[in-house]
Write a protein that holds these residues in place. Structure first.
Motif, short mmCIF file in Angstrom:
data_model
loop_
_atom_site.label_atom_id
_atom_site.label_comp_id
_atom_site.label_asym_id
_atom_site.label_seq_id
_atom_site.Cartn_x
_atom_site.Cartn_y
_atom_site.Cartn_z
N PRO A 102 0.82 -1.21 0.00
CA PRO A 102 0.00 0.00 0.00
C PRO A 102 0.86 1.27 0.00
CG PRO A 102 -0.08 -1.07 2.14
CD PRO A 102 0.66 -1.98 1.23
N LYS A 103 0.40 2.29 -0.72
CA LYS A 103 1.16 3.55 -0.81
C LYS A 103 1.15 4.30 0.51
CE LYS A 103 0.50 4.31 -5.74
NZ LYS A 103 -0.53 3.32 -6.09
N ARG A 104 -0.05 4.43 1.10
CA ARG A 104 -0.17 5.16 2.37
C ARG A 104 -0.34 4.14 3.50
NH1 ARG A 104 -3.57 7.94 -1.04
NH2 ARG A 104 -5.39 6.99 -0.08
N LYS A 136 4.35 -1.87 5.05
CA LYS A 136 4.95 -1.93 3.71
C LYS A 136 6.03 -3.00 3.65
CE LYS A 136 4.29 2.88 2.36
NZ LYS A 136 4.93 4.13 2.04
#
Length: 149
Positions: A66-68, A74
Protein backbone atom coordinates in the motif's frame (compact mmCIF):
# COMPACT_ATOMS: atom_id res chain seq x y z
CA UNK A 1 -1.70 -21.69 3.94
CA UNK A 2 -4.28 -20.72 1.32
CA UNK A 3 -6.70 -23.37 0.14
CA UNK A 4 -6.82 -24.47 -3.50
CA UNK A 5 -10.18 -22.85 -4.26
CA UNK A 6 -9.20 -19.16 -3.94
CA UNK A 7 -5.88 -19.84 -5.68
CA UNK A 8 -7.72 -21.31 -8.67
CA UNK A 9 -10.24 -18.47 -8.78
CA UNK A 10 -7.44 -15.89 -8.56
CA UNK A 11 -5.58 -17.60 -11.44
CA UNK A 12 -8.77 -17.55 -13.48
CA UNK A 13 -9.13 -13.81 -12.78
CA UNK A 14 -5.52 -13.31 -13.88
CA UNK A 15 -6.15 -15.17 -17.15
CA UNK A 16 -9.17 -12.93 -17.75
CA UNK A 17 -6.90 -9.90 -17.31
CA UNK A 18 -8.44 -8.67 -14.07
CA UNK A 19 -6.51 -6.43 -11.69
CA UNK A 20 -4.37 -7.82 -8.85
CA UNK A 21 -6.78 -6.33 -6.28
CA UNK A 22 -9.64 -8.32 -7.85
CA UNK A 23 -7.52 -11.47 -7.73
CA UNK A 24 -6.68 -10.80 -4.08
CA UNK A 25 -10.38 -10.35 -3.33
CA UNK A 26 -10.80 -14.13 -3.58
CA UNK A 27 -8.46 -14.60 -0.63
CA UNK A 28 -10.19 -11.90 1.40
CA UNK A 29 -13.55 -13.59 0.68
CA UNK A 30 -12.11 -16.90 1.89
CA UNK A 31 -10.88 -15.24 5.10
CA UNK A 32 -14.32 -13.76 5.78
CA UNK A 33 -15.87 -17.20 5.25
CA UNK A 34 -13.48 -18.66 7.83
CA UNK A 35 -14.57 -16.05 10.35
CA UNK A 36 -18.26 -16.58 9.64
CA UNK A 37 -17.90 -20.36 9.90
CA UNK A 38 -16.28 -19.85 13.29
CA UNK A 39 -12.92 -21.33 12.28
CA UNK A 40 -11.26 -18.28 13.83
CA UNK A 41 -11.93 -14.59 14.48
CA UNK A 42 -10.26 -11.25 13.83
CA UNK A 43 -9.94 -8.10 15.89
CA UNK A 44 -11.50 -5.99 13.14
CA UNK A 45 -12.63 -6.28 9.51
CA UNK A 46 -9.38 -4.49 8.55
CA UNK A 47 -7.34 -7.26 10.17
CA UNK A 48 -9.32 -9.93 8.30
CA UNK A 49 -8.71 -8.06 5.02
CA UNK A 50 -4.99 -7.74 5.81
CA UNK A 51 -4.71 -11.50 6.43
CA UNK A 52 -6.44 -12.18 3.10
CA UNK A 53 -4.14 -9.78 1.22
CA UNK A 54 -1.07 -11.34 2.84
CA UNK A 55 -2.21 -14.82 1.77
CA UNK A 56 -2.82 -13.51 -1.76
CA UNK A 57 0.70 -12.07 -2.00
CA UNK A 58 2.20 -15.32 -0.71
CA UNK A 59 0.17 -17.27 -3.26
CA UNK A 60 1.76 -15.25 -6.09
CA UNK A 61 -0.71 -12.41 -6.74
CA UNK A 62 1.31 -9.38 -7.87
CA UNK A 63 -0.31 -6.98 -5.41
CA UNK A 64 1.97 -4.03 -4.59
CA UNK A 65 2.43 -2.77 -1.00
CA UNK A 66 0.00 0.00 0.00
CA UNK A 67 1.16 3.55 -0.81
CA UNK A 68 -0.17 5.16 2.37
CA UNK A 69 0.74 2.75 5.13
CA UNK A 70 3.09 2.38 8.06
CA UNK A 71 6.67 1.44 7.30
CA UNK A 72 6.22 -1.92 9.03
CA UNK A 73 3.13 -2.76 6.94
CA UNK A 74 4.95 -1.93 3.71
CA UNK A 75 7.95 -4.03 4.75
CA UNK A 76 5.72 -7.02 5.54
CA UNK A 77 3.88 -6.63 2.23
CA UNK A 78 7.21 -6.62 0.35
CA UNK A 79 8.27 -9.74 2.25
CA UNK A 80 4.99 -11.50 1.36
CA UNK A 81 5.42 -10.51 -2.30
CA UNK A 82 8.96 -11.89 -2.37
CA UNK A 83 7.75 -15.18 -0.87
CA UNK A 84 5.02 -15.39 -3.48
CA UNK A 85 7.46 -14.78 -6.34
CA UNK A 86 9.93 -17.34 -5.07
CA UNK A 87 7.40 -20.17 -5.21
CA UNK A 88 8.26 -23.58 -3.71
CA UNK A 89 7.52 -22.71 -0.11
CA UNK A 90 9.02 -24.26 2.96
CA UNK A 91 6.31 -25.58 5.25
CA UNK A 92 5.52 -23.33 8.23
CA UNK A 93 6.64 -24.84 11.51
CA UNK A 94 3.88 -26.62 13.39
CA UNK A 95 4.52 -24.58 16.54
CA UNK A 96 4.21 -21.23 14.76
CA UNK A 97 1.17 -22.35 12.81
CA UNK A 98 -0.58 -23.53 15.97
CA UNK A 99 0.29 -20.31 17.83
CA UNK A 100 -1.15 -18.14 15.04
CA UNK A 101 -4.30 -20.24 14.89
CA UNK A 102 -4.79 -20.07 18.67
CA UNK A 103 -4.29 -16.29 18.71
CA UNK A 104 -6.90 -15.85 15.96
CA UNK A 105 -9.34 -18.21 17.69
CA UNK A 106 -9.34 -15.90 20.71
CA UNK A 107 -10.46 -12.96 18.57
CA UNK A 108 -14.16 -12.03 18.17
CA UNK A 109 -16.28 -13.40 15.32
CA UNK A 110 -18.36 -10.26 14.81
CA UNK A 111 -15.63 -8.67 12.65
CA UNK A 112 -16.79 -10.88 9.75
CA UNK A 113 -20.44 -9.86 10.01
CA UNK A 114 -22.28 -8.06 7.22
CA UNK A 115 -22.74 -5.03 9.47
CA UNK A 116 -19.00 -4.79 10.26
CA UNK A 117 -18.02 -5.17 6.59
CA UNK A 118 -20.57 -2.57 5.54
CA UNK A 119 -19.21 -0.14 8.13
CA UNK A 120 -15.64 -0.78 6.93
CA UNK A 121 -16.60 -0.24 3.26
CA UNK A 122 -18.32 3.05 4.08
CA UNK A 123 -15.29 4.25 6.04
CA UNK A 124 -12.97 3.28 3.18
CA UNK A 125 -15.17 5.12 0.66
CA UNK A 126 -15.34 8.21 2.87
CA UNK A 127 -11.53 8.41 2.87
CA UNK A 128 -11.57 8.76 -0.92
CA UNK A 129 -12.30 12.03 -2.68
CA UNK A 130 -15.67 12.46 -4.42
CA UNK A 131 -13.81 12.72 -7.72
CA UNK A 132 -12.06 9.41 -7.14
CA UNK A 133 -15.33 7.67 -6.19
CA UNK A 134 -17.05 9.08 -9.25
CA UNK A 135 -14.24 7.89 -11.54
CA UNK A 136 -14.43 4.39 -10.04
CA UNK A 137 -18.21 4.26 -10.55
CA UNK A 138 -17.86 5.42 -14.17
CA UNK A 139 -15.17 2.81 -14.82
CA UNK A 140 -17.38 0.07 -13.34
CA UNK A 141 -20.31 1.21 -15.51
CA UNK A 142 -18.10 1.09 -18.62
CA UNK A 143 -16.97 -2.42 -17.74
CA UNK A 144 -20.55 -3.58 -17.16
CA UNK A 145 -21.59 -2.10 -20.49
CA UNK A 146 -18.71 -3.88 -22.25
CA UNK A 147 -19.68 -7.23 -20.73
CA UNK A 148 -23.32 -7.06 -21.81
CA UNK A 149 -22.53 -7.22 -25.51
Amino acid sequence: MPEEEPVERAREDEREGKSPSTQAGEFVRQEMEHIREGEHGARSPEQAIAIGLSKARRAGVELPPPKRAKKRTKRQARRDLAKGRKGGRKKTSRTRSRATKRALRREPRRSGSKKALSRQAKRAAARRSPRSRSAAAKKAARKRKGRRR
